[in-house]
Design a protein around this motif. Sequence first.
Motif, PDB file in Angstrom:
ATOM      1  N   ARG A  35      36.575  39.085 -12.095  1.00 19.96           N
ATOM      2  CA  ARG A  35      36.508  38.176 -10.943  1.00 19.96           C
ATOM      3  C   ARG A  35      36.208  38.959  -9.668  1.00 19.96           C
ATOM      4  O   ARG A  35      35.397  38.545  -8.845  1.00 19.96           O
ATOM      5  CB  ARG A  35      37.833  37.435 -10.790  1.00 19.96           C
ATOM      6  CG  ARG A  35      38.021  36.339 -11.808  1.00 19.96           C
ATOM      7  CD  ARG A  35      39.358  35.641 -11.630  1.00 19.96           C
ATOM      8  NE  ARG A  35      39.539  34.628 -12.667  1.00 19.96           N
ATOM      9  CZ  ARG A  35      40.584  33.812 -12.720  1.00 19.96           C
ATOM     10  NH1 ARG A  35      41.522  33.890 -11.815  1.00 19.96           N
ATOM     11  NH2 ARG A  35      40.686  32.924 -13.680  1.00 19.96           N
ATOM     12  N   ARG A  36      36.876  40.092  -9.521  1.00 18.80           N
ATOM     13  CA  ARG A  36      36.657  40.888  -8.310  1.00 18.80           C
ATOM     14  C   ARG A  36      35.319  41.621  -8.378  1.00 18.80           C
ATOM     15  O   ARG A  36      34.656  41.830  -7.373  1.00 18.80           O
ATOM     16  CB  ARG A  36      37.799  41.879  -8.145  1.00 18.80           C
ATOM     17  CG  ARG A  36      39.097  41.183  -7.802  1.00 18.80           C
ATOM     18  CD  ARG A  36      40.296  42.002  -8.128  1.00 18.80           C
ATOM     19  NE  ARG A  36      41.497  41.215  -8.009  1.00 18.80           N
ATOM     20  CZ  ARG A  36      42.499  41.220  -8.888  1.00 18.80           C
ATOM     21  NH1 ARG A  36      42.441  42.003  -9.955  1.00 18.80           N
ATOM     22  NH2 ARG A  36      43.550  40.464  -8.724  1.00 18.80           N
TER      23      ARG A  36
ATOM     24  N   ARG B 165      38.744  35.536   4.381  1.00 21.58           N
ATOM     25  CA  ARG B 165      38.391  35.535   2.958  1.00 21.58           C
ATOM     26  C   ARG B 165      36.883  35.702   2.771  1.00 21.58           C
ATOM     27  O   ARG B 165      36.433  36.503   1.943  1.00 21.58           O
ATOM     28  CB  ARG B 165      38.848  34.217   2.318  1.00 21.58           C
ATOM     29  CG  ARG B 165      38.478  34.100   0.853  1.00 21.58           C
ATOM     30  CD  ARG B 165      39.223  32.964   0.181  1.00 21.58           C
ATOM     31  NE  ARG B 165      38.975  31.684   0.801  1.00 21.58           N
ATOM     32  CZ  ARG B 165      37.925  30.916   0.565  1.00 21.58           C
ATOM     33  NH1 ARG B 165      37.015  31.323  -0.277  1.00 21.58           N
ATOM     34  NH2 ARG B 165      37.776  29.758   1.162  1.00 21.58           N
TER      35      ARG B 165
ATOM     36  N   GLU C  48      34.859  38.740   1.027  1.00 21.24           N
ATOM     37  CA  GLU C  48      33.890  38.458  -0.040  1.00 21.24           C
ATOM     38  C   GLU C  48      32.537  39.080   0.291  1.00 21.24           C
ATOM     39  O   GLU C  48      31.893  39.688  -0.562  1.00 21.24           O
ATOM     40  CB  GLU C  48      33.726  36.940  -0.211  1.00 21.24           C
ATOM     41  CG  GLU C  48      34.796  36.307  -1.061  1.00 21.24           C
ATOM     42  CD  GLU C  48      34.858  36.920  -2.444  1.00 21.24           C
ATOM     43  OE1 GLU C  48      33.793  37.104  -3.076  1.00 21.24           O
ATOM     44  OE2 GLU C  48      35.956  37.250  -2.883  1.00 21.24           O
TER      45      GLU C  48
ATOM     46  N   MET D 217      32.801  42.835  -0.060  1.00 22.93           N
ATOM     47  CA  MET D 217      32.808  43.209  -1.484  1.00 22.93           C
ATOM     48  C   MET D 217      31.392  43.123  -2.055  1.00 22.93           C
ATOM     49  O   MET D 217      30.955  43.986  -2.816  1.00 22.93           O
ATOM     50  CB  MET D 217      33.741  42.295  -2.275  1.00 22.93           C
ATOM     51  CG  MET D 217      35.211  42.670  -2.234  1.00 22.93           C
ATOM     52  SD  MET D 217      35.603  44.164  -3.153  1.00 22.93           S
ATOM     53  CE  MET D 217      35.921  43.524  -4.782  1.00 22.93           C
TER      54      MET D 217
ATOM     55  N   VAL E 247      37.272  49.700  -6.646  1.00 23.28           N
ATOM     56  CA  VAL E 247      38.167  48.939  -5.767  1.00 23.28           C
ATOM     57  C   VAL E 247      38.934  47.897  -6.578  1.00 23.28           C
ATOM     58  O   VAL E 247      40.152  47.724  -6.422  1.00 23.28           O
ATOM     59  CB  VAL E 247      37.347  48.271  -4.641  1.00 23.28           C
ATOM     60  CG1 VAL E 247      38.176  47.218  -3.920  1.00 23.28           C
ATOM     61  CG2 VAL E 247      36.868  49.327  -3.650  1.00 23.28           C
TER      62      VAL E 247
ATOM     63  N   ARG F  79      37.900  50.776   0.298  1.00 22.04           N
ATOM     64  CA  ARG F  79      39.075  50.305   1.033  1.00 22.04           C
ATOM     65  C   ARG F  79      38.784  50.258   2.534  1.00 22.04           C
ATOM     66  O   ARG F  79      39.109  49.271   3.210  1.00 22.04           O
ATOM     67  CB  ARG F  79      40.253  51.235   0.753  1.00 22.04           C
ATOM     68  CG  ARG F  79      41.532  50.861   1.453  1.00 22.04           C
ATOM     69  CD  ARG F  79      42.678  51.775   1.017  1.00 22.04           C
ATOM     70  NE  ARG F  79      43.909  51.425   1.713  1.00 22.04           N
ATOM     71  CZ  ARG F  79      44.235  51.877   2.912  1.00 22.04           C
ATOM     72  NH1 ARG F  79      43.419  52.708   3.546  1.00 22.04           N
ATOM     73  NH2 ARG F  79      45.360  51.498   3.488  1.00 22.04           N
TER      74      ARG F  79
ATOM     75  N   LEU G 190      36.544  47.268   3.360  1.00 20.11           N
ATOM     76  CA  LEU G 190      37.232  45.974   3.272  1.00 20.11           C
ATOM     77  C   LEU G 190      38.195  45.787   4.445  1.00 20.11           C
ATOM     78  O   LEU G 190      38.282  44.699   5.030  1.00 20.11           O
ATOM     79  CB  LEU G 190      37.980  45.848   1.946  1.00 20.11           C
ATOM     80  CG  LEU G 190      37.101  45.841   0.692  1.00 20.11           C
ATOM     81  CD1 LEU G 190      37.957  45.733  -0.556  1.00 20.11           C
ATOM     82  CD2 LEU G 190      36.098  44.703   0.732  1.00 20.11           C
ATOM     83  N   LEU G 191      38.900  46.862   4.788  1.00 12.04           N
ATOM     84  CA  LEU G 191      39.830  46.764   5.917  1.00 12.04           C
ATOM     85  C   LEU G 191      39.075  46.556   7.228  1.00 12.04           C
ATOM     86  O   LEU G 191      39.522  45.814   8.109  1.00 12.04           O
ATOM     87  CB  LEU G 191      40.691  48.024   5.991  1.00 12.04           C
ATOM     88  CG  LEU G 191      41.719  48.176   4.856  1.00 12.04           C
ATOM     89  CD1 LEU G 191      42.502  49.468   5.012  1.00 12.04           C
ATOM     90  CD2 LEU G 191      42.670  46.980   4.821  1.00 12.04           C
TER      91      LEU G 191
END
Lengths: 179, 107
Positions: free
Chosen positions: A38-39, A116, A120, A123, A134, A166, A169-170
């Motif tokens: 899923r990720r 969110r 997404e 990612m 990740v 990371r 994403l942060l």
Amino acid sequence: MGGLQTDAELVRRALAGSDAAFSRLIERHQAAVRGFLRRMLGGGWAEADDVAQEAFLAAWRSLRSLREPAGVRAWLCGIAWRKAQDRIRSARRGAARDNLWLETVATPVGVSPEDRMSVEAAMAELPSDVRACVALCLADGWSHGEASMALGLPLGTVKSHVARGRARLLKALGGPDDA
Amino acid sequence: MTPEQKLAALFAAEAPPARDHAFQARMAQAIALRRAWMTVAALVPWVIAAVAVLWALTPVVGPMSDSLGEALQPAATTLAGAAVTVVAALWLSRRFNGRFRGPFNAR
């Protein structure tokens, strides 16, 4: 009684022809494999589950090639990783499906829909091997060594991929820009 | 929430349930289907061999059936074919019983 069996014992029984043992392996590891996919795939969960099903079927067919029965989770995720790469390379993925998923997934409390969508998007922009690192290490809490074994990547590469992913994403969530 | 907490919450929201009977049922169905195809594929060479044997025996069975009478020929041929099929099926079922068990049989 069946719940106390180790992965190695279940693999041995599955190799001897026991579908119940293989079913138990699926039950035990489906969350890890499906969560990873899923990720990794980022799109609809149905697509990730399709790939997970392909991965488990491939594992059932090639169970004899498993050299270390105790490491069945890493082996399964390795198969899922290769299936996901095939899926990403193929033209079967659709933006419409991804958008539908974005509309239906519930946002956790304390996280805005914008956050969110930012995560997404971040990612999706990550290279697939970074995304895989990740997904395993940050999201599922795997050690770098386990991820290295599952993905077939050098340990140092996994560490740098996790750190880079990371940071990206942060940053997408308003964190410091140290990517 | 800090960015780290938000990220952890988003990852947790994507986690599948620890137990998912629907997914396991789909997997059981997929494996049963694959097993059925494997069984069919394993039977094909034996069916071909059985047909070849019957074809090779036709010159032997033919004159014998002439002596027994024209009326018995179709019945004898059918019985011979049925016997070969039953023997092959019994032998194959024993052979594959250990290797290809039914879908998700307990052992």
